[in-house]
Enzyme design. Structure first.
Site, short mmCIF file in Angstrom:
data_model
loop_
_atom_site.label_atom_id
_atom_site.label_comp_id
_atom_site.label_asym_id
_atom_site.label_seq_id
_atom_site.Cartn_x
_atom_site.Cartn_y
_atom_site.Cartn_z
N HIS A 1 3.71 -2.36 2.99
CA HIS A 1 3.73 -1.01 2.40
C HIS A 1 5.00 -0.77 1.59
CE1 HIS A 1 0.73 -0.65 5.59
NE2 HIS A 1 0.25 0.40 4.95
N ASP B 1 0.82 -1.22 0.00
CA ASP B 1 0.00 0.00 0.00
C ASP B 1 0.85 1.27 0.00
OD1 ASP B 1 -2.05 -1.82 0.25
OD2 ASP B 1 -2.99 -0.83 1.96
ZN LIG Z 1 -2.65 3.12 3.16
#
Ligand SMILES: [Zn+2]
Length: 352
Positions: A320, A173
């Site tokens: 991430h 992400d």
């Molecule tokens: Zn996020």
């Protein structure tokens, strides 16, 4: 959601709406009126239930018993408390740690209850039980009726891989960011494929990286325009303006024919209404079953352990590639990918 959640950053005020947006809302209101008629005849719950009745083609995996599993629906902070910002305004490396709640200090047992962290309410959904139809608390009460889902696209949360069995879907992400290239390099080294949930303006600012992701065989997911949190607390119009334009930015960055099959709400802030918005735009709402909390930089061993303890076949792992210094994520990936392969896992995409 809680005191651990940041105050939403100030974003450009959505004071102007393009004519197209007005038309969209007009259409939504018409759909709303039509649904109201249905609701009067059949009962609102029935109408809503019918909308939510479309179940995913492949059921999410059984809820893992590991404590590292984060219930979908944003019951706990799962993402950087400082929202990613537009290119050029990203906070310096280290700001995430400064802003992160103290409960995320390195050394915490992955998945262990965090002091002061919000706990799921009794009866709250757990991983593997999609929360479609269960609006998140904090949702503004007056919501327009959601638009119908695009043909063939379910609004039910995806919490499993496309093929099930001994597969895993790795998701990254908040990118594309400075670490995305390194993540791609490690994935290529082990022949792994993954899904990248991107911030629209960041994709727009780095189309070459978006194209590189696609060329390597990975897939894309919409992660909003501004990454506001708590996402579910935004007005319906604001959520629409975060979801749909981000998808369009990602498609433009990827080039003709780019597909964005999923939407992931910032912080996992899904509601029945925003899941419908995503589905109407052709995207399945995508949650996760293992939260590595890598954004909090808990240390490489903690990130690795969260997956080793929490992953079950068919699981979706949240990591991430953007939002700050992701060196721990990259280092953890170098350990996790060979471990996953040794465990017999295949790398898959989320269900669609
Ligand atoms: Zn996020």
């Amino acid at each position: 959601m809680s005191s651990l959640e940041p105050v939403t950053r100030s974003f450009p005020a959505p004071s102007r709406h393009a004519p197209a947006a007005r038309k969209r809302r007009g259409a939504l209101r018409s759909a709303c009126a039509a649904l109201l008629v249905v609701a009067v005849v059949s009962g609102c719950g029935t109408a809503q239930g019918a909308l939510q009745a479309s179940t995913p083609p492949s059921a999410p995996p059984a809820a893992p018993s590991g404590a590292t599993v984060t219930p979908p629906g944003g019951s706990g902070p799962s993402e950087p408390p400082s929202a990613p910002t537009a290119p050029g305004t990203r906070p310096p490396a280290g700001s995430d740690a400064a802003a992160a709640p103290s409960a995320t200090a390195p050394g915490r047992t992955p998945g262990a209850p965090r002091p002061g962290s919000p706990q799921p309410a009794p009866g709250a959904p757990t991983a593997g039980t999609p929360t479609a139809g269960t609006p998140t608390t904090g949702t503004p009460p007056a919501q327009p009726a959601p638009p119908p889902a695009a043909p063939g696209v379910s609004a039910a949360l995806v919490a499993g891989t496309a093929h099930g069995g001994r597969t895993v879907a790795l998701t990254f992400d908040d990118g594309p960011g400075p670490a995305t290239g390194q993540v791609l390099d490690v994935l290529a080294q082990y022949g792994a494929r993954a899904t990248f949930c991107q911030i629209g303006p960041q994709a727009a600012a780095n189309p070459a990286m978006v194209k590189r992701i696609l060329a390597a065989g990975h897939r894309l997911c919409d992660h909003s325009v501004h990454h506001p949190q708590p996402f579910a607390a935004l007005s319906h119009d604001r959520q629409v303006e975060e979801i749909v334009p981000a998808r369009d930015m990602i498609v433009r960055a990827g080039g003709a024919g780019t597909e964005v099959p999923w939407f992931r709400a910032p912080g996992g802030g899904f509601t029945a209404a925003n899941q419908q918005v995503a589905a109407a735009a052709g995207m399945r709402p995508l949650t996760w079953t293992v939260d590595t909390r890598d954004w909090s930089r808990p240390g490489v061993p903690a990130i690795v352990a969260s997956v080793q303890r929490g992953l079950r076949p068919g699981g979706v792992v949240l990591m991430h590639d953007g939002g700050g210094d992701r060196s721990q994520t990259v280092a953890a990936l170098r350990q996790l990918l060979p471990w996953l392969t040794a465990q017999g896992y295949g790398f898959d995409f989320p269900a669609v």
